[in-house]
Design an enzyme around this catalytic site. Structure first.
Site, short mmCIF file in Angstrom:
data_model
loop_
_atom_site.label_atom_id
_atom_site.label_comp_id
_atom_site.label_asym_id
_atom_site.label_seq_id
_atom_site.Cartn_x
_atom_site.Cartn_y
_atom_site.Cartn_z
N PRO A 9 4.42 10.45 0.01
CG PRO A 9 3.05 10.30 1.88
CD PRO A 9 3.03 10.25 0.38
CG ASN A 10 8.22 8.07 3.69
OD1 ASN A 10 8.85 8.81 4.43
ND2 ASN A 10 7.10 7.47 4.06
NE ARG A 17 10.66 4.35 1.63
CZ ARG A 17 9.44 4.39 1.13
NH1 ARG A 17 9.19 5.16 0.09
NH2 ARG A 17 8.49 3.69 1.67
CE1 TYR A 22 9.72 1.06 -2.54
CE2 TYR A 22 10.98 1.42 -0.54
CZ TYR A 22 9.80 1.10 -1.17
OH TYR A 22 8.68 0.82 -0.42
CG ASN A 74 4.89 5.57 -5.97
OD1 ASN A 74 4.12 5.24 -5.06
ND2 ASN A 74 6.07 4.99 -6.13
CB ALA A 77 2.33 4.45 2.98
CG HIS A 80 -1.02 0.64 1.07
ND1 HIS A 80 -1.12 -0.12 -0.08
CD2 HIS A 80 0.29 0.96 1.19
CE1 HIS A 80 0.10 -0.27 -0.60
NE2 HIS A 80 0.96 0.38 0.14
CG ASP A 87 -13.31 10.78 -2.41
OD1 ASP A 87 -13.62 9.68 -2.91
OD2 ASP A 87 -13.74 11.19 -1.32
CD GLU A 98 -1.87 3.40 -7.00
OE1 GLU A 98 -2.74 4.27 -6.84
OE2 GLU A 98 -1.77 2.40 -6.27
CG HIS A 100 2.56 0.89 -5.92
ND1 HIS A 100 2.66 1.75 -4.85
CD2 HIS A 100 1.25 0.83 -6.25
CE1 HIS A 100 1.45 2.18 -4.53
NE2 HIS A 100 0.58 1.65 -5.36
NE ARG A 107 7.47 -3.93 0.39
CZ ARG A 107 7.61 -2.61 0.51
NH1 ARG A 107 7.29 -1.81 -0.50
NH2 ARG A 107 8.08 -2.09 1.63
NE ARG A 111 4.84 -2.43 2.47
CZ ARG A 111 5.17 -1.23 2.95
NH1 ARG A 111 4.77 -0.14 2.35
NH2 ARG A 111 5.92 -1.11 4.03
C1 DQA Z 1 5.57 2.16 -2.86
C2 DQA Z 1 4.89 0.99 -2.11
C3 DQA Z 1 4.20 1.49 -0.84
O1 DQA Z 1 3.62 0.40 -0.14
C4 DQA Z 1 5.21 2.16 0.07
O2 DQA Z 1 4.55 2.68 1.20
C5 DQA Z 1 5.99 3.23 -0.64
C6 DQA Z 1 6.52 2.91 -1.96
C7 DQA Z 1 6.35 1.63 -4.09
O3 DQA Z 1 6.67 2.45 -4.94
O4 DQA Z 1 6.66 0.44 -4.16
O5 DQA Z 1 6.23 4.31 -0.12
O6 DQA Z 1 4.56 3.03 -3.33
#
Ligand code: DQA
Length: 144
Positions: A9-10, A17, A22, A74, A77, A80, A87, A98, A100, A107, A111
């Protein structure tokens, strides 16, 4: 090897953003660079982004069937709190790395824990878009 990159997401909003956190590159721009480097290393990169947990679960569970040898994830959120994604990482049968982009340990407290990272082979944290490039370099160490 085929490496599947999945973004939660996002992350489709990268570029607009919170650029201070980022960076200003879009996901398409970042992945164009990763694809160029993958070609040099002899890897094939396929990537997808979704704001929906179930879609990410389905992609993870289908990763081996579509011929991927590893997954770079990635989860945004979802990292978390998504036990469903965790799973699916365990069930996918492939090494998952993973990533980030931000330093999640520097932060907000929520997180600091990633329930998905606990099911992953390893994590790359806080290196911006460079984390996606580093994940490619790491393939030599985690597969084989
Ligand atoms: C993130 C870190 C997450 O806490 C956040 O919700 C994101 C981006 C990162 O790439 O730093 O959406 O995954």
């Amino acid at each position: 090897m085929k490496v599947l990159y999945l973004f939660g997401p996002n992350l489709g909003a990268l570029g607009r953003r919170d650029p201070a956190l980022y960076g200003s590159a879009t996901l398409v721009e970042i992945m164009a660079g990763v694809e160029r480097r993958a070609e040099e290393l002899g890897h094939e990169v396929v990537w997808r982004q979704s704001d929906h947990e179930g879609e990410l679960v389905a992609w993870l569970l289908g990763a081996a069937d579509e011929g991927a040898g590893a997954v770079v994830l990635n989860p945004g959120a979802l990292a978390h709190y998504s036990y469903a994604l965790r799973d699916a990482i365990e069930a996918c049968g492939l090494p998952v790395l993973e990533v980030h982009m931000s330093n999640v340990h520097a932060r907000e407290p929520f997180r600091r824990r990633s329930v998905t990272a606990e099911a992953c082979r390893g994590s790359i944290i806080g290196l911006g878009a460079g984390g996606y490039h580093l994940a490619l370099e790491a393939m030599a160490w985690i597969t084989g």
